[in-house]
Design a protein around this motif. Structure first.
Motif, PDB file in Angstrom:
ATOM      1  N   ASP B 173      43.902  52.228  45.745  1.00 12.51           N
ATOM      2  CA  ASP B 173      43.690  52.566  44.364  1.00 12.51           C
ATOM      3  C   ASP B 173      44.560  53.745  43.960  1.00 12.51           C
ATOM      4  O   ASP B 173      44.239  54.488  43.065  1.00 12.51           O
ATOM      5  N   LYS B 236      47.220  47.341  35.700  1.00 14.64           N
ATOM      6  CA  LYS B 236      46.038  47.788  36.431  1.00 14.64           C
ATOM      7  C   LYS B 236      45.565  49.159  35.968  1.00 14.64           C
ATOM      8  O   LYS B 236      44.394  49.358  35.685  1.00 14.64           O
ATOM      9  N   LYS B 248      41.980  47.444  35.447  1.00 19.99           N
ATOM     10  CA  LYS B 248      41.222  47.363  36.711  1.00 19.99           C
ATOM     11  C   LYS B 248      39.747  47.417  36.363  1.00 19.99           C
ATOM     12  O   LYS B 248      39.339  48.128  35.451  1.00 19.99           O
ATOM     13  N   SER B 252      40.626  40.958  38.013  1.00 15.63           N
ATOM     14  CA  SER B 252      40.723  41.124  39.465  1.00 15.63           C
ATOM     15  C   SER B 252      42.199  41.258  39.844  1.00 15.63           C
ATOM     16  O   SER B 252      43.096  40.966  39.045  1.00 15.63           O
ATOM     17  N   GLY B 253      42.450  41.689  41.091  1.00 11.19           N
ATOM     18  CA  GLY B 253      43.815  41.835  41.553  1.00 11.19           C
ATOM     19  C   GLY B 253      44.600  40.540  41.414  1.00 11.19           C
ATOM     20  O   GLY B 253      45.747  40.521  40.962  1.00 11.19           O
ATOM     21  N   ILE B 256      45.427  39.950  37.782  1.00 12.69           N
ATOM     22  CA  ILE B 256      46.508  40.813  37.297  1.00 12.69           C
ATOM     23  C   ILE B 256      47.852  40.271  37.756  1.00 12.69           C
ATOM     24  O   ILE B 256      48.818  40.230  36.990  1.00 12.69           O
TER      25      ILE B 256
END
Lengths: 739, 291
Positions: B173, B236, B248, B252-253, B256
């Protein structure tokens, strides 16, 4: 059921001392005209207030019903609706019932016809002034206390007139003891006076603008102490008093239990006053105050239900009449709705329930069960019972009244059920996380659009309910036409004997002592209602640790202050909160949860009580100014499907800088640390900040003059919640991404 | 009387017969050790518990109905009648007075405009209910503010966040740490990206990414880097103070990455009403070069 318990033809009289002086029978006249006048005002304002409510309801389903003008947007219409139904409809209902019953319970005419007329016209004038100010944006934004300071003073004066007339009547009574209904009237008068004066403390800027004497957390505490107890002492205690008179009258049955009325009266007024903080659970209010709110709310169930069971059990032996008599039907539903709402209230005060229900339509459903069921239906019952008596005839149509009953009941169901549904739905959607640990519905709008069908149904419920009131109006009109008003009703009663000559006065239940002494009773009631408020407010004002200050929180710049006053004028807080609660679901959605120290310069506080739109506490810096510009002009351009109205007039109207220096001066007097002489340079500072925003917008090809209101509003929105936002982690992200 | 006896025995039999059944049922799903299986086991156990409880209640009611005449006789004895256990017995045999109190309906000599008053007892259920809520209130305040055992909102929030941190896999992060993804090219991924773009990005960047409030994303000019991992980072973490929202927690990752890839696929699409370029020009080749 014992049939012999029906009222005996002649009640046993007080035994007199053998050689007591002869009680001279006096003849006097009840004033029925004032009762009739208040009754008519009740119906007319009721219809107006409810129609405004129906409009507001449909505005949430169809935003175009905001009609594109400033005066008809939801943010200005909603306070008009609440004020109209509370103070105009229920208020006039209270006075109708009190002016009728007080004369008869005291066996005397009202103290002064003149004071009565003054009270009547004064009260109507206050309502008219509400209609003449609220749609034009003159508002303090404090819920159910929106009216500006000159009207606040007028309310105080008219209330004094009412009290003077009431206590004058009590002083001239021919009945030694005060009936339980009158205890409730006295408690109502005193408490409403205290609530109104304390919550309306404000410093005027000009004739129609003022700033609250309290700021932030303290303002919130005072406001919800007021707001909660306005429900208690304007919508509950006077109506309990009315119930104690009209229900046994209509049913022809004795009150179930005298001792129950004593204990529930005192416990109700004492405990109610503590429960205000349950409107502020999980907010920046200190924990101890929140917990007191929870504890006392739970204890409030029994005192409230004391009134309900005393009402319902009074109907024992009269249930056969309920089948035929619409007056009793209305009363049964009213008392039952009261019981439901006062059980639900304490349940909503439990923090875990509140976490789901607060800020949603659940609360809207809750208050409407009370307002439509308890206040509305008891008012209708009273009017149907009164009118034939005032006009010396029978009710024009029982059948129509029964139709009204069913329309109203159906209306309540159509109102409440969709709102409960909608409240549950949204409360749960806000909190739902998916398996990846992210919000299931990160887009707030998604949770709103889910509710639109419910908003339609609720509007239909409101229409059903108000159509019943039209039937009432027609029925009462025809009744009045068929009869003639008995303006002065003849009555006879013996004059009061000196207390010491009456044997019963030396013995009997201990509470009888108090019932003979209005002054002592009033003092007792005042003490009972002052304790709770004092215990909660004094420490919050005096103990510094309750509102820990934050060094980085600074007063608003002048342009932001102007924008904030626009936010108040447009009634944004009717739909948007500024209170991020300490839940993961909220900090994920909005950002860091709200701290008490962030609000120290907020006069008034703008926490809001309902999230029709998202929370705005952390909106500052979230979007570019151009986003706000486009969004205020047409919300659907930035949020497709949004139900927010457009605010096109903000783009035409110029910022009113004329009173800005006075605003700064008033705020300085209240303790906002603006430097000395800042009022002289405030306008320059505002213009400078406005120029900055205009330049920023220009980069996005948006041309706007710096003196338009929209610029001030953008300045305020971009400031919101940013004072504590600058954190090392975010600072790093800025440098990293901007390279 | 006989039908009651049948009910009684029947219930007992039913209880006995479920015991082996539940043993079999419980044994079956033990084998898989996954969390899902143990969750299923929990539900099965809870279900069984509910059935057993229900049976007990049925039995108890049957037993009471069976014994009521006897219990009533016992309850009517003065010695029992006035004791605490006697009152419990009274509730069981259905003595209504214990709930609603003595209703004497004796009129007081009050007369207010023809309204009279009884002086009936406070209903016991109301009285004890009031006492119960008062005790609850005292316990509540003691629990949170005297003993300080209960978690107040600050602590409650901290706990909630800790638990969430355990459940949610933590990815890097750190905004300074660039990810090392490759742009996705599969049509399915790009079409997911397109869907996400339409709902979340189009209001600001335009339906064709031509730029509205936010910049044009179809040209070669980038404010915060045009490589897929730069775009990923911008989405993000957002751009504080410039209006780009941090996604974020909302996307979700994977989502993205899908949006980032979709945006890159729009390079050079030249939509109508395109916003003038902003930022630095980056050669398309650069996108490929950095991997």
């Amino acid at each position: 059921m014992q049939a012999d318990s029906l009222v005996p033809a002649a009640a046993p009289r007080t035994p007199l001392i053998p050689n007591a002086p002869e009680r001279r029978v006096e003849t006097f006249y009840y004033d029925n005209k004032i009762v009739r006048d208040f009754g008519i005002a009740t119906v007319i304002w009721g219809i107006i207030g409810m129609l405004v409510g129906v409009l507001a309801a449909f505005q949430l389903a169809r935003p175009e019903l905001n009609m594109g003008t400033a005066f008809t947007t939801f943010g200005r219409i909603r306070p008009l609706h609440t004020n109209a139904v509370i103070f105009a409809f229920v208020g006039n209902g209270i006075f109708t019932g009190i002016y009728y019953s007080l004369q008869r319970l005291c066996k005397t005419r009202m103290y002064s016809d003149f004071l009565g007329r003054l009270h009547f016209w004064g009260w109507q004038l206050i309502i008219v002034s509400a209609v003449a100010t609220l749609p034009f944006g003159f508002t303090t934004s404090k819920e159910y206390a929106e009216l500006e300071w000159p009207i606040d003073i007028a309310i105080t004066l008219v209330w004094v007139v009412f009290g003077w007339n009431m206590f004058g009547t009590i002083a001239r009574r021919r009945e030694r003891h005060l009936y339980v209904g009158i205890w409730f009237y006295i408690a109502t008068f005193l408490t409403v006076a205290v609530l109104h004066i304390v919550n309306s403390m404000e410093l005027p800027v000009n004739f129609l603008k003022s700033y609250s004497m309290y700021a932030g957390v303290q303002d919130a505490l005072v406001q919800w102490w007021y707001g909660h107890n306005a429900v208690a002492f304007f919508l509950t205690t006077p109506y309990l008093g009315l119930m104690y008179y009209f229900l046994p009258k209509a049913a022809g049955r004795p009150v179930y239990s005298y001792r129950l009325s004593i204990i529930h009266f005192w416990s109700l007024i004492f405990i109610y006053i503590w429960a205000g903080p349950h409107h502020l659970l999980y907010t920046a209010l200190p924990d101890w105050a929140q917990s007191l709110g929870v504890a006392f709310s739970v204890m409030l169930i029994a005192p409230s239900w004391g009134g309900m069971i005393n009402g319902l059990l009074t109907l024992r032996g009269a249930w056969d009449k309920v089948r035929e008599e619409p007056v009793l039907k209305f009363m049964v539903v009213a008392v039952t709705a009261y019981g439901m709402a006062t059980f639900e209230g304490p349940m909503l005060s439990l923090k875990n329930v509140n976490a789901i229900a607060h800020f949603t339509d659940w609360i809207v459903a809750h208050v409407h069960v009370g307002a439509l069921g308890w206040n509305g239906f008891l008012t209708f019952a009273m009017l149907y019972w009164l009118w034939p008596r005032l006009y010396r005839t029978t009710l024009y149509s029982k059948k129509l009244a029964t139709t009204h009953f069913w329309l109203g009941t159906l209306g309540i169901l159509f109102y409440a059920i969709p709102m409960y549904w909608s409240g549950f739905t949204q409360g749960l959607m806000w909190k739902q996380f998916n398996s990846e640990g992210m919000l299931q519905y990160p887009n707030f709008l998604e949770t709103v659009l889910q509710l639109v069908p419910m908003y339609y149904l609720r509007g239909i419920g409101g229409l059903l309910y108000v159509s019943g009131v039209f039937l009432l109006m027609y029925n009462l009109y025809q009744t009045a036409k068929a009869g003639s008003l008995l303006v002065n009703e003849k009555a006879q009663a013996p004059a009061l004997l000196p207390a010491e000559l009456v044997e019963e006065h030396q013995t009997g239940h201990w509470h009888r002592w108090l019932e003979r002494r209005p002054f002592q009773l009033a003092v007792g009631a005042t003490v009972a209602i002052l304790i709770g408020g004092a215990v909660e407010m004094i420490p919050t004002f005096l103990v510094k640790s309750n509102v820990p200050t934050i060094a980085s929180v600074k007063p608003y710049r002048p342009l932001e202050l102007q924008g904030r006053d626009l936010y108040i004028r447009e009634g944004c807080s009717n739909c948007h909160t500024q209170m991020v609660r300490p839940f993961r679901s909220e900090t994920e959605r909005y950002g860091e949860y709200s701290k008490a120290g962030e609000y120290v310069y907020d006069r008034p506080f703008l926490w809001g009580s309902k999230r029709t739109g998202p929370d705005l506490q952390r909106v500052g810096g979230k979007y570019p100014s151009s986003w706000h510009y486009n969004h205020m002009l047409d919300p659907t351009s930035m949020s497709p499907g949004s139900i927010m109205p457009t605010y096109s007039w903000l783009f035409d109207q110029k910022i009113d800088y004329s009173i800005l220096p006075s605003k700064i001066k008033v705020l300085r007097n209240l303790g906002t640390p603006y430097p000395a002489g800042f009022d002289q340079v405030a306008v320059d500072d505002a213009r400078q900040q406005a120029q900055g925003i205009v330049t920023e917008l220009k980069k996005e090809d948006i041309e706007v003059m710096p003196d338009k209101e929209i610029v001030a509003l953008i300045a305020y929105l971009q400031r919101l919640g940013t004072d504590i936002k600058v954190k090392p982690e975010q600072a790093a992200s800025v440098t990293a991404t901007t390279r | 009387m006989s039908h009651r006896r049948h009910l009684f025995y029947g219930a007992g039999l039913a209880l006995l017969s479920t015991a082996p059944a539940l043993a079999q049922e419980a044994a079956a799903p033990v084998a898989p050790t996954s969390a899902e299986a143990s969750l299923r086991l929990m539900w099965v156990m809870l279900g069984v518990l509910a059935v057993v409880l229900l049976l007990f209640i049925v039995l108890l009611v049957g037993l009471l109905a069976f014994l009521k005449p006897v219990l009533r006789k016992l309850y009517d004895q003065p010695a029992v009648h006035n004791s605490w256990s006697g009152r419990v017995l009274g509730l069981l045999v259905g003595d209504a007075r214990l709930m609603q109190g003595e209703v004497r309906d004796e009129l007081l000599d009050h007369d207010y405009d023809g309204i009279h008053e009884f002086d009936n007892d406070l209903p016991p259920w109301w009285k004890y209910g009031f006492a119960f809520t008062t005790v609850f209130a005292v316990c509540y305040l003691t629990y949170y503010h005297v003993l300080k055992t209960g978690q107040l909102q600050g602590a409650e929030y901290a706990t909630e966040m800790q638990q969430a941190a355990l459940l949610v896999a933590t990815t890097s992060d750190d905004p300074n740490q660039l990810t090392t993804y490759t742009a996705l090219t599969a049509p399915a991924e790009l079409s997911s990206g397109k869907g996400l773009f339409t709902t979340n990005c189009a209001p600001c960047h335009g339906a064709s990414a031509e730029g509205k409030v936010g910049p044009n994303l179809t040209d070669e000019y980038w404010l915060h880097g045009g490589e897929v991992n730069h775009i990923y980072r911008t989405i993000k973490f957002g751009v504080n103070g410039k209006g780009m929202v941090a996604w974020k927690g909302k996307l979700s990752g994977k989502q993205i990455l899908q949006v980032s890839s979709y945006i890159l696929s729009l390079q050079g699409s030249k939509p109508a009403n395109a916003k003038p370029p902003q930022g630095e020009k980056e050669a398309p080749a650069k996108t490929l070069a950095v991997r």
